[in-house]
Motif scaffolding. Structure first.
Motif, PDB file in Angstrom:
ATOM      1  N   MET A 137      45.432  31.400  34.416  1.00 34.06           N
ATOM      2  CA  MET A 137      45.431  31.386  33.741  1.00 34.06           C
ATOM      3  C   MET A 137      43.335  31.633  34.128  1.00 34.06           C
ATOM      4  O   MET A 137      42.330  32.120  33.317  1.00 34.06           O
ATOM      5  CB  MET A 137      44.788  30.321  32.142  1.00 34.06           C
ATOM      6  CG  MET A 137      45.921  30.222  30.892  1.00 34.06           C
ATOM      7  SD  MET A 137      45.875  31.648  30.235  1.00 34.06           S
ATOM      8  CE  MET A 137      46.812  32.195  30.745  1.00 34.06           C
ATOM      9  N   THR A 138      43.563  31.056  35.010  1.00 37.03           N
ATOM     10  CA  THR A 138      41.929  31.587  35.060  1.00 37.03           C
ATOM     11  C   THR A 138      42.123  32.756  36.020  1.00 37.03           C
ATOM     12  O   THR A 138      40.890  32.985  35.987  1.00 37.03           O
ATOM     13  CB  THR A 138      42.727  30.411  36.976  1.00 37.03           C
ATOM     14  OG1 THR A 138      41.782  29.141  36.732  1.00 37.03           O
ATOM     15  CG2 THR A 138      40.502  30.358  38.073  1.00 37.03           C
ATOM     16  N   VAL A 140      43.135  35.131  34.592  1.00 35.80           N
ATOM     17  CA  VAL A 140      42.204  36.184  33.300  1.00 35.80           C
ATOM     18  C   VAL A 140      41.199  35.767  32.999  1.00 35.80           C
ATOM     19  O   VAL A 140      40.661  36.773  32.750  1.00 35.80           O
ATOM     20  CB  VAL A 140      43.787  35.911  32.356  1.00 35.80           C
ATOM     21  CG1 VAL A 140      43.543  36.341  31.574  1.00 35.80           C
ATOM     22  CG2 VAL A 140      45.399  36.033  32.393  1.00 35.80           C
ATOM     23  N   THR A 141      40.998  34.578  33.344  1.00 35.18           N
ATOM     24  CA  THR A 141      39.911  34.486  32.615  1.00 35.18           C
ATOM     25  C   THR A 141      38.276  34.843  33.776  1.00 35.18           C
ATOM     26  O   THR A 141      37.771  36.052  33.236  1.00 35.18           O
ATOM     27  CB  THR A 141      39.570  32.639  32.435  1.00 35.18           C
ATOM     28  OG1 THR A 141      40.192  32.033  31.402  1.00 35.18           O
ATOM     29  CG2 THR A 141      37.914  32.386  32.048  1.00 35.18           C
ATOM     30  N   LEU A 142      38.626  35.129  34.542  1.00 37.77           N
ATOM     31  CA  LEU A 142      37.759  35.744  35.788  1.00 37.77           C
ATOM     32  C   LEU A 142      37.581  37.445  35.659  1.00 37.77           C
ATOM     33  O   LEU A 142      36.234  37.850  35.332  1.00 37.77           O
ATOM     34  CB  LEU A 142      38.135  35.302  37.319  1.00 37.77           C
ATOM     35  CG  LEU A 142      37.935  34.312  37.773  1.00 37.77           C
ATOM     36  CD1 LEU A 142      38.758  33.310  39.145  1.00 37.77           C
ATOM     37  CD2 LEU A 142      36.403  33.741  37.923  1.00 37.77           C
ATOM     38  N   THR A 143      38.839  37.615  35.174  1.00 40.66           N
ATOM     39  CA  THR A 143      38.865  38.923  34.980  1.00 40.66           C
ATOM     40  C   THR A 143      38.420  39.559  33.896  1.00 40.66           C
ATOM     41  O   THR A 143      37.383  40.525  33.717  1.00 40.66           O
ATOM     42  CB  THR A 143      40.117  39.637  34.756  1.00 40.66           C
ATOM     43  OG1 THR A 143      41.210  38.986  36.641  1.00 40.66           O
ATOM     44  CG2 THR A 143      40.351  41.292  34.632  1.00 40.66           C
ATOM     45  N   ILE A 144      38.582  38.968  32.975  1.00 41.10           N
ATOM     46  CA  ILE A 144      37.516  39.111  31.277  1.00 41.10           C
ATOM     47  C   ILE A 144      36.641  38.599  31.512  1.00 41.10           C
ATOM     48  O   ILE A 144      35.363  39.803  30.709  1.00 41.10           O
ATOM     49  CB  ILE A 144      38.538  38.101  30.690  1.00 41.10           C
ATOM     50  CG1 ILE A 144      39.644  38.806  30.373  1.00 41.10           C
ATOM     51  CG2 ILE A 144      37.136  38.285  28.872  1.00 41.10           C
ATOM     52  CD1 ILE A 144      40.271  37.342  29.132  1.00 41.10           C
ATOM     53  N   ALA A 145      36.161  38.169  32.503  1.00 45.19           N
ATOM     54  CA  ALA A 145      34.283  37.821  32.674  1.00 45.19           C
ATOM     55  C   ALA A 145      33.555  38.640  33.693  1.00 45.19           C
ATOM     56  O   ALA A 145      32.913  38.366  32.969  1.00 45.19           O
ATOM     57  CB  ALA A 145      34.272  35.779  33.777  1.00 45.19           C
TER      58      ALA A 145
END
Length: 340
Positions: A137-138, A140-145
């Motif tokens: 999830m980290t 994925v979150t970094l990629t989206i951010a």
């Protein structure tokens, strides 16, 4: 960031030949479709490695975004002139969209390299363990951010103003080609570091190359090299650096040669092509090799679990992976397995 006009125009932009723009759009869609297909093939073949790191998740996101972009532009091209959610779209909006994408892609090389490098430096010794749900999830979150931050920068803080009425008119009817200096600068630095490494480790590198020359490529998928290294820690780290460099070059030499040709010819590659999955996989291998050498004490001999689907980072030692002294000698025997 640099821009190149597709065609020379004078006076009002409406005077630019629409045939030239439409011809460019046709070529653009074909090239983008080819790039999307290449990205999907590589991600599909190396998916088990892609889902283990931030770089892998970014590669997946890039492949998905390229597919989405190709589908959207193809629909705009097919319907030619239509209204969607109160906005009118024509074929010429393809030029505007591709320039927004190019400017966004062109500013992501260094941020992706920095985030992936930090990720590997902190987490590489832990890649021998299964990736936890929180870790995924980290990533994925970094990629989206990262994607949202890049778009926010393009529309708010950069000098590129695609939504202004007068500017969008120019972008639609001139089809400016954006080229980024980030890819060439990253390539130049990597080649410089590789050259310095080869010169620094030339003795160990030459020894390994001679060992490779005595092997047959038909003996199997892996090359097993034996050599004798000095017992001192400094010499061991130097020899390890030679092994890592040879493994990297054995895998990526054709790609490095292609990059060198592009740099030598000073070819202007559109920014939407510069950022692609093969390029990111190349950076991924370089980062893993660099961090592997910097943190070899913590990483140990479990490098086969690294999230790299191209280089096989496995430098094994005889006698059940334990370093030992040779009788009456201040040296050790090391076996290096390299699979390009």
């Amino acid at each position: 960031m640099r821009t190149l006009a597709l065609q020379n125009c004078s006076g009002d932009v409406e005077l630019c030949a629409p045939e030239a723009i439409l011809s460019y759009i046709n070529s653009l869609l074909l090239v983008l479709a080819g790039k999307s297909l290449l990205n999907v093939v590589i991600v599909g073949l190396r998916l088990q490695h892609m889902v283990k790191s931030f770089m892998g998740y970014f590669c997946i996101s890039l492949a998905l975004l390229d597919i989405l972009l190709c589908v959207c532009l193809s629909l705009i091209y097919y319907f030619e002139d239509f209204t969607f959610l109160g906005f009118r779209f024509t074929k010429y909006h393809i030029c505007l969209v591709i320039q927004i994408v190019s400017y966004t892609y062109g500013i992501l090389h260094w941020p992706v390299l920095a985030l992936a490098g930090i990720d590997y430096f902190l987490m590489l010794p832990l890649y021998t363990q299964p990736l936890s749900f929180a870790r995924k999830m980290t990533c994925v979150t970094l990629t989206i951010a990262l994607w949202i931050s890049a778009l926010f920068y393009v529309f708010v803080f950069s000098d590129f103003h695609p939504m202004m009425q007068d500017m969008s008119h120019v972008f639609m009817y001139q089809c400016l080609i954006f080229t980024s200096h980030q890819c060439s600068s990253v390539t130049t630095i990597i080649m410089f570091l590789l050259l310095c490494t080869i010169l620094y480790c030339r003795s160990g590198f030459i020894r390994l190359m001679k060992s490779l020359g005595s092997l047959s490529l038909y003996e199997g998928p892996a090359w097993s090299l034996s050599y004798t290294s000095q017992w001192e820690e400094g010499a061991m780290r130097k020899q390890l650096l030679s092994n890592i460099t040879l493994c990297f070059l054995a895998t990526w030499m054709p790609f490095l040669f292609l990059q060198a040709v592009v740099l030598f010819l000073r070819a202007d590659i559109p920014a939407y092509l510069d950022l692609n999955v093969p390029w990111l996989c190349f950076l991924n291998s370089f980062l893993i090799g660099t961090v592997y050498w910097l943190r070899n004490q913590e990483v140990g001999m479990k490098s086969s679990a690294f999230p790299d689907g191209f280089c096989y980072w496995n430098f094994s030692y005889p006698l059940e992976n334990e370093t030992h002294r040779v009788c009456n000698s201040k040296s050790i025997i090391t076996t290096v397995i390299i699979t390009p």
